[in-house]
Design a protein around this motif. Structure first.
Motif, PDB file in Angstrom:
ATOM      1  N   GLY A 158       0.826  -1.070   0.123  1.00  0.00           N
ATOM      2  CA  GLY A 158       0.035  -0.059  -0.069  1.00  0.00           C
ATOM      3  C   GLY A 158       0.804   1.301   0.203  1.00  0.00           C
ATOM      4  O   GLY A 158       1.841   1.113   0.421  1.00  0.00           O
ATOM      5  N   ALA A 159       0.270   2.213  -0.370  1.00  0.00           N
ATOM      6  CA  ALA A 159       0.768   3.706  -0.811  1.00  0.00           C
ATOM      7  C   ALA A 159       1.314   4.122   0.843  1.00  0.00           C
ATOM      8  O   ALA A 159       2.369   4.807   0.885  1.00  0.00           O
ATOM      9  N   ASP A 160       0.559   3.677   1.777  1.00  0.00           N
ATOM     10  CA  ASP A 160       0.867   4.185   3.358  1.00  0.00           C
ATOM     11  C   ASP A 160       1.834   3.445   4.080  1.00  0.00           C
ATOM     12  O   ASP A 160       2.223   3.618   5.199  1.00  0.00           O
ATOM     13  N   THR A 161       2.602   2.332   3.169  1.00  0.00           N
ATOM     14  CA  THR A 161       3.443   1.596   3.938  1.00  0.00           C
ATOM     15  C   THR A 161       4.838   2.091   3.616  1.00  0.00           C
ATOM     16  O   THR A 161       5.007   2.527   2.526  1.00  0.00           O
ATOM     17  N   GLU A 208      10.017   5.259  -6.897  1.00  0.00           N
ATOM     18  CA  GLU A 208       8.800   5.667  -6.109  1.00  0.00           C
ATOM     19  C   GLU A 208       7.769   5.412  -7.157  1.00  0.00           C
ATOM     20  O   GLU A 208       6.536   5.112  -6.798  1.00  0.00           O
ATOM     21  N   ARG A 209       8.121   5.382  -8.497  1.00  0.00           N
ATOM     22  CA  ARG A 209       6.991   5.255  -9.514  1.00  0.00           C
ATOM     23  C   ARG A 209       6.792   3.772  -9.798  1.00  0.00           C
ATOM     24  O   ARG A 209       5.535   3.425  -9.817  1.00  0.00           O
ATOM     25  N   GLY A 214       2.469  -0.589  -8.191  1.00  0.00           N
ATOM     26  CA  GLY A 214       1.944  -1.937  -7.529  1.00  0.00           C
ATOM     27  C   GLY A 214       3.031  -2.829  -7.849  1.00  0.00           C
ATOM     28  O   GLY A 214       2.902  -4.028  -7.648  1.00  0.00           O
ATOM     29  N   ARG A 215       4.323  -2.408  -8.366  1.00  0.00           N
ATOM     30  CA  ARG A 215       5.574  -3.290  -8.720  1.00  0.00           C
ATOM     31  C   ARG A 215       6.278  -3.901  -7.398  1.00  0.00           C
ATOM     32  O   ARG A 215       7.074  -4.619  -7.501  1.00  0.00           O
TER      33      ARG A 215
END
Length: 527
Positions: A158-161, A208-209, A214-215
């Motif tokens: 997840g983006a928040d991890t 970051e990309r 989702g990679r």
């Protein structure tokens, strides 16, 4: 990271327990029970099952000193490894009794826990197969396909991890370098640290990309040759990282880099790049290529540290740390990989059946190149698998003119990723139109890298024979049939005189000296 520490009494207690368990298992069966010690566990092999007991150790990257923690990580090991090897991982077994008289099962409070696994045949590890000369490219290609599917099915971070972020990636590298400081000369580490820091800064936007796309997935985390195994015709991985989620929630390119690096460390660049070629074809992860070299270096440093920790444990407390622990020179490989940079572009040219894919595969193994196949990437553009039969009439379906243009544009974009990452790059396509060849030549010139055309030719009768056999076999991504070949024979655009100056012509109707071919390619563009 400080040198490894643990309670000496706990270490001795664990060793006594392992020996007592060995005796217990020996009484229950005929084959001699083998005991294998690693830097973090004992593994007992009784002929049918493997029993793994975690050591009560505290290292810079894990802490197993507490029994409850060891139990928790036994449960995690079972859960995680059943994803790739459910046939191996059976259960977590409590151990009762005492250190010197243990019991598998019983009552009271457990004194330890073991992960119970089905034992596989001796010589089944890929590390063992490689040493015995029995590891072939087909096995690695099957493993590459399995891992690509595994990563696709795994959950994304997840983006928040913090997992897979630039900060976490750089921190992991720093931790390994700090751990090596107890064993390696400061000047060596300082040079590596400086180059890796600079590379990481350049790669931060890509890191970051990749996470945003989702990679970053819950992968394996420890995918070296001794953690992959042949189970009959099945090839899979086991013994993934359970003790630190951040070491398995990683970019899929980092996961794959471990096995490729280990093949390089064992002097098999041919197999390393054959494995990478198969994985890239299955996964389509080419946009991660600029980060691949960073991950290869990081993985080599991890193995260099593990080898030194194991050597220190074997020598015992108070021994002087050794810089060269034996085995593959992972540190030397890390230094070499960090320096390597040889971007150059080769495109194939030839009719269907002229041997382009076969020859480009042999060439990528010899040179250590990244290959892009038009047959594979064309189908990926349209959401099709490589072996999906998408044959249609000439100029129809995914072979219509606009689809072909999109395919070559995609191949060009992917080739630029590979060149920017510093790799020799092969684009395997027919390139029967001059404008297609010119676009790639101009892109290479704009980057200041050598450009070569590999012109493959064979007699028309042999072309027809090969195309018919390939279609009948159904095991290749190409959809070309005899009708398409006849159209190519009648209407392709041959190389111009100015193109022939950059071309290497090969008659694939006879034996080809791939070593000499590789040398000619690598010599082009050198002063």
């Amino acid at each position: 990271m400080p040198p490894p520490t643990s309670s000496d009494s706990a270490e001795v207690r664990c060793r006594r327990l392992a020996e007592a368990l060995r005796r217990l298992l020996q009484r229950a069966g005929d084959p001699p029970v083998a005991a294998i010690e690693t830097h973090i566990s004992w593994v007992l092999l009784d002929g049918r099952f493997a029993w793994k007991v975690k050591k009560p150790v505290r290292l810079g990257f894990l802490d197993f000193e507490d029994l409850a923690t060891r139990k928790r990580y036994c449960d995690e090991e079972l859960r995680l490894n059943r994803r790739l090897a459910p046939q191996l991982y059976l259960e977590v077994v409590p151990i009762f009794g005492s250190v010197d008289a243990p019991q598998l099962g019983g009552a009271g409070e457990p004194i330890e826990y073991a992960v119970k696994m089905r034992q596989f045949e001796p010589g089944a590890l890929l590390s063992e197969r490689l040493a015995a000369g029995r590891l072939d490219a087909a096995q690695l290609e099957r493993l590459a396909g399995r891992l690509a599917h595994f990563h696709d099915e795994a959950p994304a971070a997840g983006a928040d991890t913090p997992f897979g972020s630039a900060a976490r990636i750089e921190a992991d590298t720093t931790q390994v370098l700090d751990g090596l400081a107890a064993f390696v000369a400061p000047a060596v580490l300082s040079a590596l640290r400086e180059r890796l820091d600079a590379r990481a800064r350049r790669l931060r936007p890509l890191f970051e990309r990749r996470k945003a796309a989702g990679r970053v997935r819950e992968g394996h985390g420890d995918l070296h040759l001794a953690n992959a195994v042949a189970l009959g015709d099945d090839i899979t991985a086991f013994d993934c990282i359970e003790f630190d989620p951040g070491l398995r929630w990683i970019d899929v390119c980092s996961d794959i880099a471990f096995l490729a690096m280990d093949l390089l460390a064992h002097d098999r660049p041919d197999l390393a790049f054959r494995f990478l070629d198969a994985w890239l074809a299955a996964s389509g992860e080419h946009d991660g290529l600029p980060a691949l070299r960073y991950y290869l270096v990081y993985r080599a440093l991890v193995r260099a540290l593990v080898a030194r920790i194991r050597a220190a444990q074997a020598r015992g407390p108070g021994a002087h740390p050794a810089d060269h622990p034996g085995g593959p020179d992972y540190l030397g490989l890390a230094q070499r990989l960090e320096r390597e940079h040889d971007p150059r572009l080769l495109v194939t040219h030839g009719l269907s059946g002229s041997g382009k894919s076969h020859l480009s595969q042999r060439l990528l193994e010899r040179v250590g190149a990244i290959r892009l196949r038009s047959d594979v990437e064309r189908k990926r553009l349209f959401g099709l698998g490589a072996l999906h039969d998408a044959s249609a009439g000439p100029g129809e379906g995914i072979y219509a003119a606009d689809a072909t243009q999109r395919t070559y544009e995609r191949l060009l974009a992917l080739a630029m990723h590979s060149l920017d990452a510093g790799y020799p790059t092969i684009v395997d396509a027919t390139f029967l139109r001059a404008r297609e060849r010119d676009a790639f030549r101009d892109a290479a010139r704009s980057r200041g890298v050598p450009f070569t055309i590999l012109h493959c030719r064979a007699e028309p009768s042999l072309l027809r024979e090969r195309v018919a056999a390939r279609r009948a076999g159904g095991a290749d991504a190409s959809d070309a049939d005899l009708a398409i070949l006849e159209r190519q024979l009648a209407g392709h655009e041959p190389l111009r005189d100015d193109e022939r100056a950059a071309a290497i012509e090969v008659d694939t109707g006879g034996p080809v000296d791939v070593g000499a071919l590789a040398a000619r390619w690598l010599a082009q563009g050198r002063a």
